[in-house]
Design a protein around this motif. Structure first.
Motif, PDB file in Angstrom:
ATOM      1  N   GLY A   1       0.808  -1.208   0.000  1.00  0.00           N
ATOM      2  CA  GLY A   1       0.000   0.000   0.000  1.00  0.00           C
ATOM      3  C   GLY A   1       0.843   1.260   0.000  1.00  0.00           C
ATOM      4  O   GLY A   1       0.552   2.220  -0.719  1.00  0.00           O
ATOM      5  N   ALA A   2       1.910   1.278   0.804  1.00  0.00           N
ATOM      6  CA  ALA A   2       2.788   2.455   0.858  1.00  0.00           C
ATOM      7  C   ALA A   2       3.525   2.643  -0.459  1.00  0.00           C
ATOM      8  O   ALA A   2       3.645   3.765  -0.967  1.00  0.00           O
ATOM      9  CB  ALA A   2       3.780   2.310   2.006  1.00  0.00           C
TER      10      ALA A   2
ATOM     11  N   GLY B   1      -3.511   1.966  -1.653  1.00  0.00           N
ATOM     12  CA  GLY B   1      -2.544   3.041  -1.770  1.00  0.00           C
ATOM     13  C   GLY B   1      -2.851   3.987  -2.907  1.00  0.00           C
ATOM     14  O   GLY B   1      -2.737   5.209  -2.767  1.00  0.00           O
ATOM     15  N   VAL B   2      -3.278   3.450  -4.051  1.00  0.00           N
ATOM     16  CA  VAL B   2      -3.652   4.299  -5.191  1.00  0.00           C
ATOM     17  C   VAL B   2      -4.932   5.062  -4.888  1.00  0.00           C
ATOM     18  O   VAL B   2      -5.087   6.229  -5.261  1.00  0.00           O
ATOM     19  CB  VAL B   2      -3.814   3.431  -6.457  1.00  0.00           C
TER      20      VAL B   2
ATOM     21  N   CYS C   1       4.143   5.573  -5.758  1.00  0.00           N
ATOM     22  CA  CYS C   1       4.114   5.575  -7.223  1.00  0.00           C
ATOM     23  C   CYS C   1       2.968   6.426  -7.754  1.00  0.00           C
ATOM     24  O   CYS C   1       3.126   7.168  -8.734  1.00  0.00           O
ATOM     25  CB  CYS C   1       3.994   4.146  -7.742  1.00  0.00           C
ATOM     26  N   ALA C   2       1.804   6.306  -7.120  1.00  0.00           N
ATOM     27  CA  ALA C   2       0.653   7.099  -7.560  1.00  0.00           C
ATOM     28  C   ALA C   2       0.897   8.582  -7.365  1.00  0.00           C
ATOM     29  O   ALA C   2       0.445   9.412  -8.170  1.00  0.00           O
ATOM     30  CB  ALA C   2      -0.597   6.660  -6.796  1.00  0.00           C
ATOM     31  N   THR C   3       1.606   8.959  -6.311  1.00  0.00           N
ATOM     32  CA  THR C   3       1.914  10.368  -6.079  1.00  0.00           C
ATOM     33  C   THR C   3       2.858  10.910  -7.139  1.00  0.00           C
ATOM     34  O   THR C   3       2.713  12.049  -7.597  1.00  0.00           O
ATOM     35  CB  THR C   3       2.532  10.544  -4.680  1.00  0.00           C
TER      36      THR C   3
ATOM     37  N   GLY D   1      -8.263   9.333  -5.151  1.00  0.00           N
ATOM     38  CA  GLY D   1      -9.675   9.470  -4.814  1.00  0.00           C
ATOM     39  C   GLY D   1     -10.419   8.160  -4.774  1.00  0.00           C
ATOM     40  O   GLY D   1      -9.932   7.097  -5.168  1.00  0.00           O
ATOM     41  N   THR D   2     -11.667   8.260  -4.309  1.00  0.00           N
ATOM     42  CA  THR D   2     -12.495   7.065  -4.117  1.00  0.00           C
ATOM     43  C   THR D   2     -13.075   6.513  -5.404  1.00  0.00           C
ATOM     44  O   THR D   2     -13.670   5.437  -5.396  1.00  0.00           O
ATOM     45  CB  THR D   2     -13.649   7.396  -3.164  1.00  0.00           C
TER      46      THR D   2
END
Length: 448
Positions: A196-197, A226-227, A202-204, A232-233
């Motif tokens: 998750g971290a 994590g993404v 990576c998503a950031t 967003g949801t």
């Protein structure tokens, strides 16, 4: 074993680890090797340089003493090792003729002072950096092969050189306040399995120019969370077809069918093979359905329930009109039907009504209406898992490579991006240890 003081007076203490009374296996082999004058280990020579050595020095031997009928031999007492390669000279035991030293290996030229590096030593490190074998294990393999291994320090220097060529700089590493040598990238108490971290990081990194709406995982991964925290949801989790089909296979093997479903004595083996064949059939039906309908999901949902029923009828032995009408991979004809690769063709299953219901419920795990939403893009995690396997190959968990870990990680990326053979050739070309004959033949073809 009792011991005495310097003045000869006895001491009450005894040695905790006395020497064995009889020599062990290593002592016997060492003694035999020391007593044998012509004991020579296996060595690696380049044939071209060996030919030059003997052809030249045979003529020099004749010029030195024309009436000598002695045979030229390697001067094993004065040979010089350079990593895994050797410099040798010849001598005649009768006339005391001694030749000059010859390099029996290829080198690549450089502007640096000192001995020229041997291509073989660099090529070995190019292979080791893409494998889980360490320098120590490689030295053990050489000793098992009756070859004198190179020194550990020399191999490490060559490994550092190769890793430096593969490593790509450009990002700043912040030391997490470790003591001693700063080789770690994360804190000592950080979890190396926190998917998750890592997915959040990576998503950031891509959030400035990319908005993620779907992510494909294997189902039990925390990468989706994590993404979702970053983008967003509205991020939707999709499933990998391979993992979902594996879940369907496990459901079939765990399902309790009637005792007479399979014939024979080894029913467990038949059940496993039956599950494998159902998995292959459902994946084929799903792929062909998406190919026929060109991604129109509502059509897949419309026809897939009949496909599921047709698969059940086909394995009951009624492969005919139903397969011809509803199946995408079986025409129900003797010359055109689904070929069973895991169970005998023509075999049937004696299903009860309860077996049919259980069987259909298991199949719906993959081509069912809910699952079709999750696999509608036929995306896969194979690329990610392939890299993970390559990374485990180059940096196995049971071996620590603190000095060459970045180079080995980049070697894994390079191997996945270019495939193994292309990656090996590109790396050896970059280090100038490629095969000269290959290059010269390519140059001649270009000129021609």
């Amino acid at each position: 074993m009792k011991i005495d003081n310097v003045d000869g007076t006895p001491v009450g203490q005894i040695l905790l680890r006395p020497k064995p009374k009889n020599p062990d296996v290593v002592d016997k082999y060492l003694q035999a090797a020391n007593n044998c004058t012509d004991a020579c280990p296996n060595k690696v020579y380049t044939p071209q340089h060996v030919e030059t050595l003997f052809n030249t020095e045979i003529r020099n031997h004749i010029l030195y003493k024309s009436d000598c009928d002695g045979d030229l031999k390697f001067d094993v007492e004065n040979e010089k090792q350079w990593g895994c390669v050797w410099r040798e000279r010849l001598k005649c035991p009768k006339c005391n003729f001694v030749s000059k030293y010859y390099r029996l290996y290829d080198i690549f030229e450089s502007n640096k002072r000192g001995p020229k590096a041997a291509k073989l030593n660099v090529q070995i490190q190019c292979g080791l950096i893409t494998s889980p074998i360490s320098n120590k294990n490689f030295r053990d393999i050489l000793m098992f092969s009756n070859m004198v291994p190179p020194s550990s320090s020399g191999m490490q220097k060559t490994a550092n050189k190769v890793a430096k060529q593969i490593k790509r700089e450009g990002f700043k590493i912040v030391c997490p306040n470790h003591e001693g040598v700063h080789t770690a990238y994360i804190a000592e108490d950080a979890s190396i399995g926190n998917e998750g971290a890592y997915s959040s990081w990576c998503a950031t990194e891509v959030s400035d120019y990319l908005k993620i709406s779907h992510i494909t995982t294997d189902g039990d991964s925390r990468a989706f969370q994590g993404v979702k925290q970053v983008h967003g949801t509205n991020v939707e989790a999709l499933r990998d077809v391979r993992h979902l089909s594996a879940s369907m296979k496990r459901a079939i093997t765990r399902c309790t069918f009637s005792p007479n479903l399979f014939s024979g004595t080894n029913k467990l083996n038949q059940k496993n093979r039956f599950a494998l064949d159902i998995k292959a059939r459902c994946v084929a039906e799903l792929n062909q359905s998406f190919n026929v309908h060109q991604g129109e999901l509502y059509k897949d949902k419309q026809y897939m329930p009949e496909v599921i029923k047709t698969i059940v009828m086909c394995y009951k032995g009624y492969c005919g009109s139903s397969c011809k009408v509803n199946s995408y991979v079986c025409s129900g004809l003797p010359s055109n039907h689904w070929i069973k690769n895991f169970i005998p063709n023509g075999s049937t299953c004696r299903m009860t009504c309860d077996d049919e219901v259980k069987f259909e419920n298991c199949i719906r795990i993959l081509p069912g209406p809910n699952s079709l939403n999750l696999v509608r893009f036929l995306t896969s995690t194979q690329k990610s898992e392939a890299f993970n396997r390559a990374l485990s190959r180059c940096n196995p968990k049971n071996v620590s490579f603190p000095r060459n870990f970045p180079g080995r990680a980049h070697a894994a990326v390079h191997m996945i991006n270019h495939r193994f053979a292309n990656s090996a050739l590109l790396l050896t070309e970059e280090l100038c240890v490629y095969n000269n004959s290959t290059k010269s033949s390519q140059e001649s073809e270009t000129k021609g």
